[in-house]
Design a protein around this motif. Structure first.
Motif, mmCIF file in Angstrom:
data_model
loop_
_atom_site.group_PDB
_atom_site.id
_atom_site.type_symbol
_atom_site.label_atom_id
_atom_site.label_comp_id
_atom_site.label_asym_id
_atom_site.label_seq_id
_atom_site.Cartn_x
_atom_site.Cartn_y
_atom_site.Cartn_z
ATOM 1 N N PRO A 25 0.774 -1.596 0.354
ATOM 2 C CA PRO A 25 -0.276 -0.326 0.068
ATOM 3 C C PRO A 25 0.687 1.592 -0.272
ATOM 4 O O PRO A 25 0.659 2.254 -0.971
ATOM 5 C CB PRO A 25 -0.645 -0.154 1.557
ATOM 6 N N ARG A 26 1.949 1.077 0.575
ATOM 7 C CA ARG A 26 2.554 2.978 0.698
ATOM 8 C C ARG A 26 3.532 2.985 -0.683
ATOM 9 O O ARG A 26 3.819 3.693 -1.271
ATOM 10 C CB ARG A 26 3.756 2.144 1.941
ATOM 11 N N ALA A 27 3.962 1.851 -1.218
ATOM 12 C CA ALA A 27 4.854 1.583 -2.689
ATOM 13 C C ALA A 27 3.885 1.896 -3.386
ATOM 14 O O ALA A 27 3.977 3.064 -4.637
ATOM 15 C CB ALA A 27 5.399 -0.027 -2.566
ATOM 16 N N SER A 28 2.534 1.575 -3.664
ATOM 17 C CA SER A 28 1.318 1.991 -4.675
ATOM 18 C C SER A 28 1.198 3.571 -4.055
ATOM 19 O O SER A 28 0.628 4.579 -4.636
ATOM 20 C CB SER A 28 -0.480 1.091 -4.251
ATOM 21 N N SER A 29 1.147 4.164 -3.018
ATOM 22 C CA SER A 29 0.614 5.165 -2.832
ATOM 23 C C SER A 29 2.107 5.970 -3.136
ATOM 24 O O SER A 29 1.459 7.860 -3.551
ATOM 25 C CB SER A 29 0.231 5.866 -1.070
ATOM 26 N N LEU A 31 3.948 4.925 -5.750
ATOM 27 C CA LEU A 31 3.841 5.061 -6.792
ATOM 28 C C LEU A 31 2.668 5.316 -8.167
ATOM 29 O O LEU A 31 2.405 5.898 -9.182
ATOM 30 C CB LEU A 31 4.076 3.739 -7.865
ATOM 31 N N GLY A 32 1.742 5.047 -7.464
ATOM 32 C CA GLY A 32 0.685 5.923 -8.436
ATOM 33 C C GLY A 32 0.256 5.066 -9.013
ATOM 34 O O GLY A 32 -0.009 3.879 -8.496
ATOM 35 N N ALA A 33 -1.339 4.802 -9.690
ATOM 36 C CA ALA A 33 -1.506 4.354 -11.208
ATOM 37 C C ALA A 33 -0.187 3.453 -11.421
ATOM 38 O O ALA A 33 -0.244 3.912 -12.501
ATOM 39 C CB ALA A 33 -2.505 5.267 -11.892
ATOM 40 N N LEU A 34 -1.337 1.963 -11.204
ATOM 41 C CA LEU A 34 -0.471 0.885 -12.527
ATOM 42 C C LEU A 34 -0.229 1.026 -14.115
ATOM 43 O O LEU A 34 -1.521 1.636 -14.645
ATOM 44 C CB LEU A 34 -0.495 -0.351 -12.541
ATOM 45 N N PRO A 35 0.708 1.231 -15.290
ATOM 46 C CA PRO A 35 0.164 1.287 -16.203
ATOM 47 C C PRO A 35 -0.025 -0.048 -16.507
ATOM 48 O O PRO A 35 0.060 -1.364 -15.964
ATOM 49 C CB PRO A 35 2.016 0.772 -16.747
ATOM 50 N N PHE A 79 10.515 3.251 -16.767
ATOM 51 C CA PHE A 79 9.986 3.890 -15.293
ATOM 52 C C PHE A 79 10.456 5.418 -14.976
ATOM 53 O O PHE A 79 12.042 5.637 -15.396
ATOM 54 C CB PHE A 79 10.632 3.044 -14.234
ATOM 55 N N PRO A 80 10.188 6.295 -14.421
ATOM 56 C CA PRO A 80 10.663 7.716 -13.882
ATOM 57 C C PRO A 80 12.426 6.845 -12.997
ATOM 58 O O PRO A 80 12.229 5.423 -12.314
ATOM 59 C CB PRO A 80 10.164 7.870 -12.435
ATOM 60 N N HIS A 81 13.525 8.235 -12.850
ATOM 61 C CA HIS A 81 14.395 7.471 -12.349
ATOM 62 C C HIS A 81 14.670 7.640 -10.605
ATOM 63 O O HIS A 81 15.900 7.735 -10.195
ATOM 64 C CB HIS A 81 15.894 8.004 -13.239
ATOM 65 N N THR A 82 13.680 7.915 -9.852
ATOM 66 C CA THR A 82 13.025 8.519 -8.295
ATOM 67 C C THR A 82 13.120 6.677 -8.099
ATOM 68 O O THR A 82 13.841 7.380 -6.403
ATOM 69 C CB THR A 82 11.899 8.887 -8.592
ATOM 70 N N PRO A 84 14.037 2.530 -7.041
ATOM 71 C CA PRO A 84 15.030 1.293 -7.568
ATOM 72 C C PRO A 84 14.220 0.698 -8.669
ATOM 73 O O PRO A 84 12.553 0.795 -7.980
ATOM 74 C CB PRO A 84 15.296 0.355 -6.239
ATOM 75 N N ILE A 85 14.619 -0.238 -8.982
ATOM 76 C CA ILE A 85 14.043 -1.080 -10.084
ATOM 77 C C ILE A 85 13.470 -2.057 -9.668
ATOM 78 O O ILE A 85 12.229 -2.642 -9.598
ATOM 79 C CB ILE A 85 15.325 -1.550 -10.954
ATOM 80 N N GLY A 86 13.701 -2.540 -8.231
ATOM 81 C CA GLY A 86 13.481 -2.935 -6.989
ATOM 82 C C GLY A 86 11.615 -2.987 -7.123
ATOM 83 O O GLY A 86 10.568 -3.804 -7.282
ATOM 84 N N LEU A 87 11.489 -1.679 -5.981
ATOM 85 C CA LEU A 87 10.008 -1.481 -6.089
ATOM 86 C C LEU A 87 8.946 -1.194 -6.848
ATOM 87 O O LEU A 87 8.394 -1.856 -6.947
ATOM 88 C CB LEU A 87 10.181 0.447 -5.437
ATOM 89 N N TYR A 88 9.261 -0.792 -8.794
ATOM 90 C CA TYR A 88 9.075 -1.124 -9.596
ATOM 91 C C TYR A 88 8.133 -2.579 -9.294
ATOM 92 O O TYR A 88 7.213 -2.576 -9.983
ATOM 93 C CB TYR A 88 9.132 -0.582 -10.446
ATOM 94 N N ALA A 89 9.128 -3.675 -9.441
ATOM 95 C CA ALA A 89 8.699 -5.023 -9.832
ATOM 96 C C ALA A 89 7.980 -5.455 -8.769
ATOM 97 O O ALA A 89 7.179 -6.135 -9.310
ATOM 98 C CB ALA A 89 9.853 -6.012 -10.124
ATOM 99 N N PHE A 90 8.186 -4.945 -7.659
ATOM 100 C CA PHE A 90 7.318 -5.412 -6.572
ATOM 101 C C PHE A 90 6.244 -4.702 -6.739
ATOM 102 O O PHE A 90 4.898 -5.609 -6.161
ATOM 103 C CB PHE A 90 7.775 -4.952 -5.154
ATOM 104 N N TRP A 91 6.159 -3.534 -7.219
ATOM 105 C CA TRP A 91 4.492 -2.848 -7.227
ATOM 106 C C TRP A 91 3.534 -3.760 -8.418
ATOM 107 O O TRP A 91 2.669 -3.385 -8.660
ATOM 108 C CB TRP A 91 5.037 -1.151 -7.502
ATOM 109 N N ILE A 92 4.690 -3.462 -9.521
ATOM 110 C CA ILE A 92 3.539 -4.455 -11.168
ATOM 111 C C ILE A 92 3.022 -5.992 -10.418
ATOM 112 O O ILE A 92 1.760 -5.634 -10.457
ATOM 113 C CB ILE A 92 4.441 -4.227 -11.675
#
Length: 187
Positions: A25-29, A31-35, A79-82, A84-92
């Motif tokens: 939930p924190r990652a989602s808030s 990073l926003g909406a999923l692509p 993805f934005p460079h802000t 780590p790629i691992g956070l985006y992977a976790f989120w998706i």
């Protein structure tokens, strides 16, 4: 398992990272909406031709025939460079519900291959049901095999290398597991 944000080692049942307190939930808030993702292969950057995407889909289908409990999702997205790629992977992985709603926890046998062509980074994330058998070092090795192709923008070639390596890796862990299921007594 490590935290997708700060890489602190975590137990599979941890509610949050004890170091940075990241949760889905924190990652989602953050990073926003999923692509919007297409099932199986999603090339939001449109870097592959239709023929290449079809070839990847067919390779995934063959892998899933051999290992019907496994669900594979490939995502090529910038993805934005802000973060780590691992956070985006976790989120998706968690937000995309790759394995479906019924496949949670130890029943989750999904695998996400995430490639960010702009950052030149990738991540391979297994579900909790596969995590004990697919070690991070082994998964990193699969990504390294694809790296030469990706450096030259040959996205489908690199993805196919990862899928071939994944097939071999799943075969290597499936054989000992099936021996145990047959009750040979070797633990």
């Amino acid at each position: 398992m490590n935290c997708p944000y700060c890489q602190t080692p975590l137990r599979a049942d941890a509610a949050e990272c004890p170091a940075c307190r990241v949760t889905f939930p924190r990652a989602s808030s953050l990073l926003g909406a999923l692509p919007l993702l297409h099932p199986v292969v999603s090339d939001t950057s449109r870097l592959m031709r239709s023929k290449e995407t079809t070839r990847i889909r067919k390779r995934i289908e063959r892998l899933q025939v051999r290992f019907p409990q496994v669900v594979v999702q490939v995502v090529l997205h910038a993805f934005p460079h802000t973060h780590p790629i691992g956070l985006y992977a976790f989120w998706i992985f968690n937000g995309g519900i790759i394995a479906g709603h019924a496949s949670r926890g130890r029943n989750n046998h999904a695998i996400l291959l995430l490639v960010d062509p702009d950052r030149g980074e990738s991540s391979l994330m297994p579900g909790y049901g596969l995590e004990p058998f697919l070690r991070p070092g082994t998964l990193e090795h699969l990504l390294e095999l694809a790296s030469p192709a990706w450096v030259q923008s040959r996205w489908s070639e690199g993805i196919l290398r990862v899928l071939e390596g994944l097939d071999q890796l799943l075969e290597s862990v499936a054989t000992p597991m099936s021996d145990l299921a047959e009750g040979d007594g070797n633990y």
